[in-house]
Design a protein around this motif. Sequence first.
Motif, PDB file in Angstrom:
ATOM      1  N   ALA A 152      22.588  16.214  73.221  1.00 28.12           N
ATOM      2  CA  ALA A 152      23.277  17.030  72.213  1.00 28.12           C
ATOM      3  C   ALA A 152      24.783  16.825  72.383  1.00 28.12           C
ATOM      4  O   ALA A 152      25.274  16.713  73.511  1.00 28.12           O
ATOM      5  N   ALA A 153      25.499  16.779  71.276  1.00 25.27           N
ATOM      6  CA  ALA A 153      26.936  16.503  71.318  1.00 25.27           C
ATOM      7  C   ALA A 153      27.699  17.625  72.025  1.00 25.27           C
ATOM      8  O   ALA A 153      27.354  18.804  71.919  1.00 25.27           O
ATOM      9  N   ILE A 154      28.752  17.227  72.781  1.00 25.73           N
ATOM     10  CA  ILE A 154      29.654  18.176  73.425  1.00 25.73           C
ATOM     11  C   ILE A 154      31.061  17.860  72.938  1.00 25.73           C
ATOM     12  O   ILE A 154      31.507  16.704  73.008  1.00 25.73           O
ATOM     13  N   SER A 155      31.763  18.837  72.453  1.00 30.61           N
ATOM     14  CA  SER A 155      33.106  18.636  71.911  1.00 30.61           C
ATOM     15  C   SER A 155      34.015  18.014  72.967  1.00 30.61           C
ATOM     16  O   SER A 155      34.122  18.504  74.085  1.00 30.61           O
ATOM     17  N   GLY A 156      34.663  16.906  72.602  1.00 34.06           N
ATOM     18  CA  GLY A 156      35.612  16.250  73.488  1.00 34.06           C
ATOM     19  C   GLY A 156      34.992  15.296  74.487  1.00 34.06           C
ATOM     20  O   GLY A 156      35.711  14.699  75.290  1.00 34.06           O
ATOM     21  N   VAL A 157      33.662  15.115  74.454  1.00 37.45           N
ATOM     22  CA  VAL A 157      32.975  14.238  75.406  1.00 37.45           C
ATOM     23  C   VAL A 157      32.243  13.145  74.636  1.00 37.45           C
ATOM     24  O   VAL A 157      31.512  13.428  73.674  1.00 37.45           O
ATOM     25  N   ASN A 158      32.461  11.899  75.048  1.00 30.35           N
ATOM     26  CA  ASN A 158      31.770  10.788  74.405  1.00 30.35           C
ATOM     27  C   ASN A 158      30.256  10.913  74.612  1.00 30.35           C
ATOM     28  O   ASN A 158      29.792  11.436  75.633  1.00 30.35           O
ATOM     29  N   SER A 159      29.505  10.393  73.662  1.00 26.15           N
ATOM     30  CA  SER A 159      28.049  10.573  73.699  1.00 26.15           C
ATOM     31  C   SER A 159      27.358   9.685  74.723  1.00 26.15           C
ATOM     32  O   SER A 159      26.216   9.947  75.110  1.00 26.15           O
ATOM     33  N   LEU A 160      28.028   8.614  75.158  1.00 22.96           N
ATOM     34  CA  LEU A 160      27.414   7.683  76.109  1.00 22.96           C
ATOM     35  C   LEU A 160      28.076   7.784  77.474  1.00 22.96           C
ATOM     36  O   LEU A 160      29.306   7.911  77.575  1.00 22.96           O
TER      37      LEU A 160
END
Length: 378
Positions: A152-160
């Motif tokens: 799940a996406a986290i604001s300010g953090v790249n997905s990989l």
Amino acid sequence: MVFSRPTLTSLRSQVAADIAAGLPGLNALLRYNNLNILGDVEAGLVDGCYGYLDWITQQSVPFTSEDEFLEGWAALKGVTRKPAVAATGNVTLNGTGGIVPAGTALTRSDGANFTVDADVELVGGVAVVAVTAIATGAASNTVLGTTLSLAAAISGVNSLGTVSAAISGGSDVERDDDLRTRMITEYSRPASGGSANDYVNWALSIPGVTRAWCERNVFGSGTVGVLFMMDDVRAEHGGFPQGTNGVASAETRGTPATGDQLIIANALFELQPVGPIVFGRACTANTVNLTIAGIADATDTTKTAIAAAFAAALLSTAIPGGSTPLSAIEGKIAAVSGATGFVITAISASAGAVTPGPTGNISSNLGALPVAGNITYV
């Protein structure tokens, strides 16, 4: 005398003969005669009873028992099946800022899932998070550099993210054969208050440990070293434990170990006699290389089989600081189809010696374990 279990065919023949003998002068065994059919049914039922009795016999002794019966026999000697263990490691995430909360899910490309152990804040756009596999077992072990994605996406953090410290230590539940081997060892060599065999058996009871050896007075009187290998969970490192040698966390008379060695030392601390200082120690590799003449034109299949035979010969004779006879290697290779005519012309050892001459027996330095290296064909 060994009981010979009759086959289904012999049972059918015996029943048919008994029916015929009981009805003299009649052909009671015609193809569609009820007596013939009932005879076959009876033979089948008796064969099933023999099979059940055979199975009961196997569960009645430790040597052939299986599943819960094997565990019951082992429990009588205090030996329990090693549970499956979840892999752990570190993953590096990048971004512009923010916090990666504990419990965040990360997914590998094949669907294996991991969770973040504790909250970590990105500092300088980087966060190194400790993760644990959701599922136990060796399948979750993940090599350095593997890409994981946020579930799940986290604001300010790249997905990989990238595995920055191998996710390892995961092991499957102990197999019946391995549990049986430890159990039989305990029956034949019961605990005796801290003998060398005790330390080996204690180490082998720890999840992930596949081989172990005890060193007497390794650093002087009153010290014990336990060398060990983790052939499955540390397969990417040749089975060699990862960490630094030392004592248990609660042992105040030495420097604590780290990594796998600390796990072993801590486990042994709860079992050992109170007097000795026990060190968890990783073996070092004595890489053995061969030069073989006479079969330079061998097929790739033959060369692969020779490499496997070479590795098996070293494994079967491997003792840290011990000696491996050349005859053990030659015997294994000679059994390979297509290896006829081979001659070992040179042997080298990275942490040991070869004597006498360039193709003699192989000795390993203290704490070193012989492992297969390269084979050169000339």
